[in-house]
Scaffold this active site. Structure first.
Site, PDB file in Angstrom:
ATOM      1  N   SER A 149      -0.337   0.836   6.162  1.00 10.82           N
ATOM      2  CA  SER A 149      -0.532   0.011   4.972  1.00 10.82           C
ATOM      3  C   SER A 149       0.335  -1.213   5.130  1.00 10.82           C
ATOM      4  O   SER A 149       1.330  -1.190   5.869  1.00 10.82           O
ATOM      5  CB  SER A 149      -0.122   0.782   3.716  1.00 10.82           C
ATOM      6  OG  SER A 149      -0.066  -0.079   2.585  1.00 10.82           O
ATOM      7  N   TYR A 162       6.330   6.170  -1.043  1.00  8.86           N
ATOM      8  CA  TYR A 162       5.113   5.799  -0.318  1.00  8.86           C
ATOM      9  C   TYR A 162       5.435   4.752   0.750  1.00  8.86           C
ATOM     10  O   TYR A 162       4.969   4.852   1.898  1.00  8.86           O
ATOM     11  CB  TYR A 162       4.080   5.258  -1.306  1.00  8.86           C
ATOM     12  CG  TYR A 162       2.756   4.861  -0.698  1.00  8.86           C
ATOM     13  CD1 TYR A 162       1.802   5.820  -0.374  1.00  8.86           C
ATOM     14  CD2 TYR A 162       2.448   3.516  -0.472  1.00  8.86           C
ATOM     15  CE1 TYR A 162       0.577   5.444   0.181  1.00  8.86           C
ATOM     16  CE2 TYR A 162       1.228   3.141   0.072  1.00  8.86           C
ATOM     17  CZ  TYR A 162       0.296   4.113   0.393  1.00  8.86           C
ATOM     18  OH  TYR A 162      -0.911   3.741   0.934  1.00  8.86           O
TER      19      TYR A 162
END
Length: 258
Positions: A149, A162
């Site tokens: 990501s 995360y």
């Protein structure tokens, strides 16, 4: 005259794509199948996987296998790879796409919640990759692709666990690029930005967030899920044989905007 072979062909290659029941994983699995690879898709929902396999099969004309298991279950992952190799005789491509989301401030996490997210997003893919690399090393050929990501490179407010997991995947990819290269295995990553997947539907339909996208993303829009597909095909192909340890960012320019 010698003909130039079809670029980015994956004919004869065997691929495993995790988290491919929908969204980006589905699109990457479909693209690999369209390029000629024999594809197995994984996820936790067996029914969703069957529907996704049928859709990919219809689009590509190829039979697509499924394996339902939780990525955090290391033993189930090893069994899935062993079963795939028993059926196909080899494994050439692993796309580590699956991941859980839990975006909250660090103080809001219990210890067990933090560990669970790291197990799903970092430890599980690490162990699955180890099992896949054991097979690839014996073939002296393999393509390991981590879907990380842009959160692995830039941080959002109130999203530390995360972000830690995705940055960890990026570090793992780079370490494996060094360790596995002389075994004929490349290790790379795709870092998506904001994509209009089913998971993000509530944000896609939010007009206030649309204004944020317009400001932050130079392309001025969300990414379409199918726009991730070619990145996976490229990194899985022989044409990417000297691409190793690279993060291919697919974000419409979000991470380069001031």
């Amino acid at each position: 005259m010698t003909r130039i072979p079809a670029l980015f062909s994956l004919t004869g290659r065997v691929a495993l794509v995790t988290g491919a029941g929908r969204g980006l994983g589905f699109e990457m699995a479909k693209a690999l199948a369209l390029a000629g690879a024999s594809v197995t898709i994984t996820g936790r929902d067996a029914g969703r996987l069957q529907a996704a396999a049928a859709a990919i099969g219809e689009a590509s004309g190829q039979s697509v296998a499924t394996a339902a298991f939780d990525i955090a279950d290391g033993e189930a992952g090893r069994e899935a790879i062993a079963d795939l190799v028993t059926r196909q005789g080899r494994l050439d491509i692993l796309v580590n796409n699956v991941g859980a989301r839990d975006r909250r401030p660090l103080a809001a996490f219990t210890e067990s919640e933090a560990r669970a997210l790291l197990e799903a997003d970092l430890v599980g893919p690490m162990l699955l990759t180890r099992a896949a690399a054991d097979i690839m090393a014996g073939q002296t050929h393999g393509r390991i692709i981590f879907v990380t990501s842009i959160a692995g490179h830039v941080a959002n407010r109130d999203d530390p666990v995360y972000t830690t997991a995705k940055a960890g995947l990026t570090g793992l990819m780079r370490a494996l690029a060094v360790d596995y290269a002389r075994l004929g295995i490349t290790s790379n990553a795709i870092a998506p930005g904001m994509f209009a997947t089913e998971t993000n539907r509530h944000l896609v339909e939010n007009l206030d967030f649309a204004r944020f996208v317009d400001v932050r993303v130079p392309a001025g829009r969300w990414g379409r899920p199918e726009e991730i597909a070619a990145a996976a095909v490229f990194l899985a192909s022989d044409e990417a044989s000297f691409v190793n340890g690279h993060v291919l960012v697919v974000d419409g320019g979000q991470t380069v905007r001031m």
